[in-house]
Design a protein around this motif. Structure first.
Motif, PDB file in Angstrom:
ATOM      1  N   THR A 601       0.813  -1.231   0.000  1.00 46.16           N
ATOM      2  CA  THR A 601       0.000   0.000   0.000  1.00 46.16           C
ATOM      3  C   THR A 601       0.838   1.268   0.000  1.00 46.16           C
ATOM      4  N   GLY A 602       2.105   1.169   0.416  1.00 47.14           N
ATOM      5  CA  GLY A 602       2.936   2.364   0.527  1.00 47.14           C
ATOM      6  C   GLY A 602       3.169   3.093  -0.771  1.00 47.14           C
ATOM      7  N   VAL A 603       2.918   2.417  -1.920  1.00 46.96           N
ATOM      8  CA  VAL A 603       3.163   3.067  -3.216  1.00 46.96           C
ATOM      9  C   VAL A 603       1.997   3.955  -3.662  1.00 46.96           C
ATOM     10  N   LEU A 604       0.895   3.946  -2.899  1.00 44.08           N
ATOM     11  CA  LEU A 604      -0.322   4.616  -3.376  1.00 44.08           C
ATOM     12  C   LEU A 604      -0.270   6.136  -3.328  1.00 44.08           C
ATOM     13  N   GLY A 605       0.468   6.709  -2.387  1.00 39.78           N
ATOM     14  CA  GLY A 605       0.481   8.161  -2.247  1.00 39.78           C
ATOM     15  C   GLY A 605      -0.553   8.616  -1.238  1.00 39.78           C
ATOM     16  N   THR A 606      -1.079   9.814  -1.416  1.00 36.81           N
ATOM     17  CA  THR A 606      -2.068  10.381  -0.482  1.00 36.81           C
ATOM     18  C   THR A 606      -3.468  10.281  -1.066  1.00 36.81           C
ATOM     19  N   PHE A 607      -4.408   9.778  -0.262  1.00 39.48           N
ATOM     20  CA  PHE A 607      -5.793   9.575  -0.685  1.00 39.48           C
ATOM     21  C   PHE A 607      -6.645  10.786  -0.308  1.00 39.48           C
ATOM     22  N   LYS A 608      -7.435  11.288  -1.251  1.00 41.09           N
ATOM     23  CA  LYS A 608      -8.276  12.468  -0.996  1.00 41.09           C
ATOM     24  C   LYS A 608      -9.648  12.300  -1.641  1.00 41.09           C
ATOM     25  N   ILE A 609     -10.716  12.447  -0.837  1.00 43.28           N
ATOM     26  CA  ILE A 609     -12.088  12.411  -1.376  1.00 43.28           C
ATOM     27  C   ILE A 609     -12.395  13.752  -2.024  1.00 43.28           C
ATOM     28  N   GLN A 610     -12.745  13.722  -3.295  1.00 36.45           N
ATOM     29  CA  GLN A 610     -13.082  14.957  -4.009  1.00 36.45           C
ATOM     30  C   GLN A 610     -14.565  15.295  -3.911  1.00 36.45           C
ATOM     31  N   LYS A 611     -15.399  14.242  -3.925  1.00 34.66           N
ATOM     32  CA  LYS A 611     -16.843  14.487  -3.963  1.00 34.66           C
ATOM     33  C   LYS A 611     -17.589  13.303  -3.388  1.00 34.66           C
ATOM     34  N   GLU A 612     -18.696  13.571  -2.674  1.00 32.08           N
ATOM     35  CA  GLU A 612     -19.595  12.527  -2.192  1.00 32.08           C
ATOM     36  C   GLU A 612     -20.998  12.983  -2.538  1.00 32.08           C
ATOM     37  N   GLU A 613     -21.760  12.144  -3.228  1.00 30.17           N
ATOM     38  CA  GLU A 613     -23.065  12.578  -3.738  1.00 30.17           C
ATOM     39  C   GLU A 613     -24.032  11.403  -3.822  1.00 30.17           C
ATOM     40  N   ALA A 614     -25.306  11.741  -4.022  1.00 29.26           N
ATOM     41  CA  ALA A 614     -26.341  10.710  -4.178  1.00 29.26           C
ATOM     42  C   ALA A 614     -26.341  10.205  -5.611  1.00 29.26           C
ATOM     43  N   VAL A 615     -26.571   8.904  -5.777  1.00 27.75           N
ATOM     44  CA  VAL A 615     -26.754   8.311  -7.100  1.00 27.75           C
ATOM     45  C   VAL A 615     -28.238   8.009  -7.301  1.00 27.75           C
ATOM     46  N   SER A 616     -28.849   7.407  -6.295  1.00 28.45           N
ATOM     47  CA  SER A 616     -30.273   7.084  -6.296  1.00 28.45           C
ATOM     48  C   SER A 616     -30.674   6.829  -4.854  1.00 28.45           C
ATOM     49  N   ALA A 617     -31.929   6.463  -4.650  1.00 28.79           N
ATOM     50  CA  ALA A 617     -32.407   6.232  -3.290  1.00 28.79           C
ATOM     51  C   ALA A 617     -31.564   5.164  -2.604  1.00 28.79           C
ATOM     52  N   GLY A 618     -30.912   5.557  -1.495  1.00 35.46           N
ATOM     53  CA  GLY A 618     -30.137   4.600  -0.713  1.00 35.46           C
ATOM     54  C   GLY A 618     -28.776   4.254  -1.270  1.00 35.46           C
ATOM     55  N   VAL A 619     -28.352   4.931  -2.357  1.00 38.60           N
ATOM     56  CA  VAL A 619     -27.036   4.664  -2.944  1.00 38.60           C
ATOM     57  C   VAL A 619     -26.261   5.973  -3.058  1.00 38.60           C
ATOM     58  N   ARG A 620     -25.030   5.986  -2.523  1.00 39.53           N
ATOM     59  CA  ARG A 620     -24.158   7.158  -2.553  1.00 39.53           C
ATOM     60  C   ARG A 620     -22.945   6.873  -3.449  1.00 39.53           C
ATOM     61  N   ARG A 621     -22.248   7.922  -3.842  1.00 37.99           N
ATOM     62  CA  ARG A 621     -21.073   7.794  -4.708  1.00 37.99           C
ATOM     63  C   ARG A 621     -19.939   8.653  -4.181  1.00 37.99           C
ATOM     64  N   ILE A 622     -18.735   8.058  -4.135  1.00 36.02           N
ATOM     65  CA  ILE A 622     -17.529   8.797  -3.768  1.00 36.02           C
ATOM     66  C   ILE A 622     -16.606   8.836  -4.967  1.00 36.02           C
ATOM     67  N   LYS A 623     -16.063  10.033  -5.236  1.00 38.59           N
ATOM     68  CA  LYS A 623     -14.998  10.184  -6.217  1.00 38.59           C
ATOM     69  C   LYS A 623     -13.763  10.624  -5.455  1.00 38.59           C
ATOM     70  N   ALA A 624     -12.642   9.945  -5.703  1.00 42.66           N
ATOM     71  CA  ALA A 624     -11.439  10.229  -4.936  1.00 42.66           C
ATOM     72  C   ALA A 624     -10.207  10.131  -5.825  1.00 42.66           C
ATOM     73  N   VAL A 625      -9.123  10.784  -5.381  1.00 36.77           N
ATOM     74  CA  VAL A 625      -7.879  10.784  -6.145  1.00 36.77           C
ATOM     75  C   VAL A 625      -6.706  10.421  -5.236  1.00 36.77           C
ATOM     76  N   LEU A 626      -5.616   9.999  -5.886  1.00 40.05           N
ATOM     77  CA  LEU A 626      -4.354   9.750  -5.204  1.00 40.05           C
ATOM     78  C   LEU A 626      -3.331  10.762  -5.704  1.00 40.05           C
ATOM     79  N   SER A 627      -2.500  11.266  -4.808  1.00 40.61           N
ATOM     80  CA  SER A 627      -1.440  12.196  -5.213  1.00 40.61           C
ATOM     81  C   SER A 627      -0.144  11.819  -4.509  1.00 40.61           C
ATOM     82  N   ASN A 628       0.974  12.201  -5.092  1.00 38.55           N
ATOM     83  CA  ASN A 628       2.278  11.862  -4.517  1.00 38.55           C
ATOM     84  C   ASN A 628       2.595  12.761  -3.313  1.00 38.55           C
TER      85      ASN A 628
END
Length: 628
Positions: A601-628
């Motif tokens: 896992t050490g090669v992944l870099g830094t994890f950052k959530i960019q956005k969290e939003e609804a997709v439909s009833a009872g379902v959510r979505r996370i968009k995230a990025v990795l950076s060095n």
């Protein structure tokens, strides 16, 4: 035979011949940005057809849920459905033609009980330009198989479907076609992108003698005629080629068999019915529709509506069972589009209010044993369908006034421009608007569909360009960053469990070299504090530089480890599990997964959530990025 009989006999038949039964994948492809839906049994198996080792071995069999939105225009006839189950068996570099063709012939004649005199086959005519020979080997095998049944099987060079309509059957039983008997996901050889696998195929057709040839489909009938007399029930693809970057064809490292047979079509042939809507799968839904409408399926004036409702409702129920809710984007758009068309036909049958829950129950109840998770969600699915129906009926009411106004102003003629306005302003799917025009005896301009599609293309160019950028690459390219995001997704899934609770389960994911997208079940918007905690946990595990291991285990043993598993109700006897940590017992994350993953896992870099939003009833979505 019932469809359950056909399904279970097919699986047992190939299991006896050394095949491992593998589960149906989700209708929503995991980590495949090239397509929205699983449209064939081979789609989830492409890496293994290209040479990657499958954990279950070289011989596989299953019944794969499949959905093809492009077939919507054909629904209403006696044989096309948008959702279907594809019975499949595969040889990954093991057996080939001399085993596959006799096995399938034996299954059809001895297990299903089809009369061999009603079976006709097609084979590949060859492609001199690309160096692919005519498939005389398959012809020789078929001739021997028919001969053992007392049938003299004459072969005929047909070439094209147009030639077939011109010359007819000519007393033949085995027919050479060119493009029609080449199979790849992209279609004909010239349409295939670089590195796409494909190969010649041999299709089997069942003849319904009760169907008279309709000359509107051509002067003469032939196996690939669309009149309905001949129904394709199975296709053995001999996948041994790959298209190169230069556009030529080269042999794959292994020869594969990729067979697909329509469960519904084989069942229809087994009961001697050219109408697939007469098989047990649709019996309950059609019976409910007759009861609610007071109309009969046997009445030709209403039969198309019965078929469209039954097909579209079944397709939407299965899609929703795999987590796709009605929306205006991506997969959800098709659920909305199909439900709206079904509602329009409910109205045409006079079923204006109520009844939806009983129709849903009749379809879901049929699949109670085959797909138990869908059955468990039946109340939610029925509720969401009812909401969508109510919403669309309001749309119809608002849009009909505009429809009449626009048509009247255009000389009582419906055209593509009007269809475009109705779709973009009122959410009328093109098919619904066209059916309204035809039902109200309004003149329809000749180029209506082409004009509508041209206007839609211009309208969507910007958003499509954005979408292509958004989904370029994908895990399928196994680039370094895509693999990193795949491992980060496992860490994210576990962290969401820790922060939000055990109810969290994966509903979909999409990975590109630029970001990850992860859909999961959760009933509320995440707070800023919850997002920070998830980020902190993931980054903590990255900083710990944990090792990532893969292990193959019997399914029951893998389940006992607590490994997450999703996308389908059944798994093969042996599964691949990736775990993150020093040992399986102490691992932080464990998931059923085909890979690939990073080594630490050490090669992944830094994890950052960019956005969290609804997709439909009872379902959510996370968009995230990795950076060095």
């Amino acid at each position: 035979m019932t469809s359950s009989d056909v399904r279970s006999r097919f699986l047992a038949f190939y299991q006896k011949r050394g095949h491992a039964v593998i589960p149906s994948a989700s209708l929503v492809p995991e980590n495949d940005p090239t397509t929205l839906f699983t449209g064939s049994g081979m789609q989830p198996l492409v890496p293994y057809l290209l040479g990657e080792k499958h954990p279950a071995g070289k011989r596989l069999v299953n019944s794969q849920k499949s959905f093809r939105a492009e077939d919507i225009d054909e629904v209403g006839d006696n044989r096309h459905t948008t959702f279907f189950e594809m019975l499949g068996n595969w040889s990954l570099g093991d057996y080939f033609k001399k085993e596959q063709l006799p096995w399938f012939f034996e299954f059809l004649t001895d297990e299903v009980g089809l009369d061999p005199k009603r079976l006709y086959v097609t084979v590949y005519a060859g492609d001199e330009k690309n160096g692919v020979p005519r498939d005389d080997e398959s012809v020789g095998i078929w001739k021997d198989l028919f001969k053992k049944k007392g049938i003299d099987a004459k072969d005929v060079m047909m070439g094209t479907e147009e030639k077939g309509a011109e010359v007819g059957m000519q007393g033949g039983r085995i027919f050479y076609y060119s493009k029609k008997n080449w199979w790849s996901r992209a279609g004909a050889p010239e349409k295939m992108p670089a590195n796409e696998p494909g190969g010649p195929d041999s299709e089997v057709f069942y003849e319904f003698e009760s169907i008279e040839h309709d000359p509107k489909f051509g002067k003469h009938c032939h196996p690939n005629c669309d009149c309905g007399r001949y129904l394709e029930i199975g296709n053995s693809v001999f996948m041994e080629y790959r298209k190169t970057e230069q556009g030529a064809f080269e042999k794959l490292t292994q020869r594969n068999v990729d067979f697909g047979g329509g469960l519904e079509r084989i069942t229809a042939a087994s009961i001697g019915s050219p109408d697939v809507f007469m098989i047990d799968i649709f019996k309950g839904a059609i019976g409910e529709l007759e009861k609610l409408s007071g109309k009969s399926y046997s009445d030709e004036a209403y039969r198309k509506s019965f078929r469209i409702i039954a097909d579209h409702m079944r397709a939407c129920i299965h899609l929703m069972g795999d987590g796709v809710m009605p929306s205006n984007t991506e997969q959800g758009y098709f659920v909305r589009r199909f439900l709206r068309r079904a509602v329009r036909h409910l109205d045409l049958l006079g079923i204006k209010e109520g009844g939806i829950s009983t129709i849903v129950d009749s379809i879901i109840g049929f699949y109670k044993d085959a797909y138990p998770s869908m059955y468990a969600n039946r109340d939610m699915i029925a509720s969401e369908i009812q909401k969508e129906a109510d919403k669309f009926r309001k749309t119809i009411a608002d849009g009909m006034h505009e429809f009449h106004k626009l048509v009247l102003a255009n000389g009582n003629t419906f055209n593509g421009d009007i269809a475009f306005v109705l779709f973009t302003s009122y959410g009328f799917p093109f098919e619904v608007a066209l059916e309204v025009a035809e039902h109200e005896k309004v003149s329809v301009a000749k180029d209506t569909k082409a004009e509508f599609e041209s206007l839609m293309k211009k309208h969507q160019d910007l958003s499509r360009a954005g979408s292509e950028q958004k989904f370029k690459g994908g895990l399928g390219d196994t680039s370094e960053m895509s693999v990193k995001y795949h491992t980060a997704t496992h860490l994210l899934h576990k962290a969401l469990h820790e922060v939000l609770g055990e109810h969290v389960s994966q509903k979909g994911s999409n990975i590109t070299p630029e970001r990850l997208r992860f859909d999961f079940t959760h009933g509320a918007k995440m707070t800023d504090e919850e997002k920070k905690r998830v980020e902190a946990i993931v980054n903590e595990k990255i900083k710990a530089d944990l090792p990532v291991h893969r292990i193959e285990l019997p399914k029951e043993e893998a389940e006992k480890t607590g490994a997450f598993h999703f996308f389908g109700d059944k798994y093969g006897d042996k599964v691949s599990v990736y775990y993150i940590g020093d040992s399986l017992d102490t691992a932080y994350s464990k998931e059923f997964c085909g890979g690939p993953q990073v080594e630490r896992t050490g090669v992944l870099g830094t994890f950052k959530i960019q956005k969290e939003e609804a997709v439909s009833a009872g379902v959510r979505r996370i968009k995230a990025v990795l950076s060095n």
